[in-house]
Design a protein around this motif. Structure first.
Motif, PDB file in Angstrom:
ATOM      1  N   ILE A 127      29.924  62.816  65.315  1.00  0.00           N
ATOM      2  CA  ILE A 127      29.382  61.633  65.972  1.00  0.00           C
ATOM      3  C   ILE A 127      29.988  61.586  67.363  1.00  0.00           C
ATOM      4  CG2 ILE A 127      29.228  59.119  65.950  1.00  0.00           C
ATOM      5  CD1 ILE A 127      29.456  59.171  62.955  1.00  0.00           C
ATOM      6  N   GLU A 128      29.131  61.598  68.362  1.00  0.00           N
ATOM      7  CA  GLU A 128      29.596  61.645  69.745  1.00  0.00           C
ATOM      8  C   GLU A 128      30.411  60.397  70.090  1.00  0.00           C
ATOM      9  OE1 GLU A 128      29.374  64.206  71.691  1.00  0.00           O
ATOM     10  OE2 GLU A 128      28.265  65.336  70.165  1.00  0.00           O
ATOM     11  N   GLN A 129      31.231  60.566  71.086  1.00  0.00           N
ATOM     12  CA  GLN A 129      32.174  59.516  71.476  1.00  0.00           C
ATOM     13  C   GLN A 129      31.454  58.261  71.973  1.00  0.00           C
ATOM     14  OE1 GLN A 129      35.161  60.209  74.771  1.00  0.00           O
ATOM     15  NE2 GLN A 129      36.361  60.677  72.959  1.00  0.00           N
ATOM     16  N   ALA A 130      31.875  57.124  71.435  1.00  0.00           N
ATOM     17  CA  ALA A 130      31.336  55.826  71.858  1.00  0.00           C
ATOM     18  C   ALA A 130      32.251  54.741  71.318  1.00  0.00           C
ATOM     19  CB  ALA A 130      29.903  55.636  71.361  1.00  0.00           C
ATOM     20  N   GLY A 131      32.024  53.517  71.754  1.00  0.00           N
ATOM     21  CA  GLY A 131      32.843  52.409  71.284  1.00  0.00           C
ATOM     22  C   GLY A 131      31.984  51.236  70.860  1.00  0.00           C
ATOM     23  N   GLY A 132      32.656  50.182  70.393  1.00  0.00           N
ATOM     24  CA  GLY A 132      31.965  48.950  70.056  1.00  0.00           C
ATOM     25  C   GLY A 132      31.349  48.941  68.669  1.00  0.00           C
ATOM     26  N   ASP A 133      30.650  47.839  68.366  1.00  0.00           N
ATOM     27  CA  ASP A 133      30.058  47.658  67.044  1.00  0.00           C
ATOM     28  C   ASP A 133      28.991  48.689  66.695  1.00  0.00           C
ATOM     29  OD1 ASP A 133      31.717  45.550  66.430  1.00  0.00           O
ATOM     30  OD2 ASP A 133      30.316  44.020  67.147  1.00  0.00           O
ATOM     31  N   PRO A 134      28.149  49.122  67.658  1.00  0.00           N
ATOM     32  CA  PRO A 134      27.171  50.168  67.294  1.00  0.00           C
ATOM     33  C   PRO A 134      27.834  51.436  66.786  1.00  0.00           C
ATOM     34  CG  PRO A 134      26.537  49.116  69.348  1.00  0.00           C
ATOM     35  CD  PRO A 134      27.915  48.612  69.026  1.00  0.00           C
ATOM     36  N   GLN A 135      28.968  51.821  67.393  1.00  0.00           N
ATOM     37  CA  GLN A 135      29.674  53.011  66.933  1.00  0.00           C
ATOM     38  C   GLN A 135      30.274  52.773  65.555  1.00  0.00           C
ATOM     39  OE1 GLN A 135      29.524  55.897  67.829  1.00  0.00           O
ATOM     40  NE2 GLN A 135      31.431  57.052  67.901  1.00  0.00           N
ATOM     41  N   ARG A 136      30.789  51.569  65.304  1.00  0.00           N
ATOM     42  CA  ARG A 136      31.325  51.230  63.992  1.00  0.00           C
ATOM     43  C   ARG A 136      30.240  51.418  62.913  1.00  0.00           C
ATOM     44  NH1 ARG A 136      35.319  47.492  63.265  1.00  0.00           N
ATOM     45  NH2 ARG A 136      34.762  46.574  65.264  1.00  0.00           N
ATOM     46  N   GLU A 137      29.040  50.929  63.213  1.00  0.00           N
ATOM     47  CA  GLU A 137      27.943  51.048  62.254  1.00  0.00           C
ATOM     48  C   GLU A 137      27.575  52.508  62.018  1.00  0.00           C
ATOM     49  OE1 GLU A 137      24.825  49.769  59.686  1.00  0.00           O
ATOM     50  OE2 GLU A 137      26.638  48.803  60.459  1.00  0.00           O
ATOM     51  N   ARG A 138      27.507  53.293  63.097  1.00  0.00           N
ATOM     52  CA  ARG A 138      27.188  54.720  62.944  1.00  0.00           C
ATOM     53  C   ARG A 138      28.222  55.433  62.088  1.00  0.00           C
ATOM     54  NH1 ARG A 138      25.162  54.123  68.357  1.00  0.00           N
ATOM     55  NH2 ARG A 138      27.260  54.347  69.213  1.00  0.00           N
ATOM     56  N   VAL A 139      29.488  55.153  62.345  1.00  0.00           N
ATOM     57  CA  VAL A 139      30.562  55.811  61.604  1.00  0.00           C
ATOM     58  C   VAL A 139      30.532  55.419  60.131  1.00  0.00           C
ATOM     59  CG1 VAL A 139      33.066  55.893  61.300  1.00  0.00           C
ATOM     60  CG2 VAL A 139      32.075  56.163  63.583  1.00  0.00           C
TER      61      VAL A 139
END
Length: 327
Positions: free
Chosen positions: A257-269
């Motif tokens: 999963i490419e680098q990102a932050g915030g709630d959208p990244q939490r959901e993806r992870v």
């Protein structure tokens, strides 16, 4: 379309009445035969002409173990029918659902308890409809299966400082810089014992508070049978990092999963870890490495390894998820 036992009995009575009338001349028996034949014909025609009921299922939201979801299915029909409603629910989901008989249109509701990490399916759903007189049945099957995703257990990291010698390696206020020789006055908590053993001399971890530590890569691995433990540790660590303001990249068996932050990244992870299986990852320069095997789940940061259980203080009992984290 199939006759019910009621229809079979009615048909038998009609045939018997015809035979008795023909044999004994009891024309009054026609009063039994005619209504019976009419009822059988009406029931058969009603089901033959009945349109397929429509199904509208509300997609259940993903959640954490210990939570529950109410499954709702709206069933609409243009004809006055009665239906026995049956639905297949994947093993691993705890539910109070049982086949129900309802007059259509109807709304079916039942509860699902989210138990173990994974992706589950609801369906197929089967409607066995009956005419108003209960003489014939017709079965409609809705093959679509609705997914229900259960995230891995996710815990707050409460023992990070003590596990890593008084320093939180997941905190962006300080970043690991280098190893250097021990000098009098250095804290023994910063001694890197593995490297010291190799060099036959004490070396300590040096931290640079000015370093840019806003980005971090987490790599996770597990041998077969320990992927649940891997997913739990990974979800807990990534959540901790995202809360601290990091942009996180996750490398897991079979993907990235490419680098990102915030709630959208939490959901993806979380969605990815809900499905992740065991395996190894290719060589990576990840700052944080998680490995789950028969020896337990261990987290390595800057060559310093600690059991994951130490980061949570003690493994908590199941409780309601709090913002994606166990409390």
């Amino acid at each position: 379309m199939r006759p019910t036992r009621r229809a079979i009995v009615l048909a038998f009575v009609c045939v018997l009445a015809v035979w008795l009338a023909a044999t004994f001349g009891a024309r009054s028996l026609n009063a039994v035969v005619v209504p019976g034949v009419v009822a059988l014909a009406a029931g058969a025609i009603q089901l033959r002409l009945a349109d397929r009921p429509t199904i509208d299922r509300r997609q259940p939201t993903a959640g954490f173990p210990g939570e529950s979801r109410t499954i709702r299915v709206d069933i609409d029909a243009d004809d006055a029918l009665t239906a026995r409603i049956e639905e297949v629910v994947d093993d691993g989901l705890r539910t109070d659902f049982s086949p129900a008989k309802r007059a259509l249109p109807a709304t079916l509701e039942y509860d699902i308890e989210l138990a173990e990490r994974g992706e589950y399916r609801l369906g197929p759903l089967t409607l066995t409809v009956t005419d108003v007189l209960g003489l014939f049945t017709k079965t409609f099957t809705y093959a679509k299966r609705t997914p229900l995703l259960i995230y891995p257990e996710c815990y707050r990291l409460t023992g990070v400082d003590s596990a890593f010698g008084g320093h939180d390696p997941f905190d962006d206020r300080e970043a690991f810089d280098e190893l250097r020789e021990y000098v009098p006055g250095d804290s023994l908590r910063d001694v890197h014992w593995k490297s010291s053993a190799k060099r036959d001399d004490l070396v300590v971890m040096e931290f640079d508070s000015a370093a840019d530590a806003s980005e971090v890569t987490v790599a996770v691995e597990a041998v077969a049978g320990y992927d649940d433990a891997m997913a739990t540790a990974a979800a807990s660590i990534v959540t901790h990092l995202l809360d601290a303001g990091f942009a996180v990249e996750l490398v897991y068996p079979g993907g990235r999963i490419e680098q990102a932050g915030g709630d959208p990244q939490r959901e993806r992870v979380l969605r990815t870890l809900a499905r992740a299986g065991p395996g190894r990852v290719e060589s990576t320069d990840a700052a944080i490495h998680v490995l789950a095997d028969a020896g337990g789940t261990h987290v390595t940061v800057a060559d310093r390894e600690t059991p994951f259980d130490r980061l949570t203080g003690a493994r908590p009992t199941p409780a309601a998820a709090d913002g994606g984290r166990r409390s």
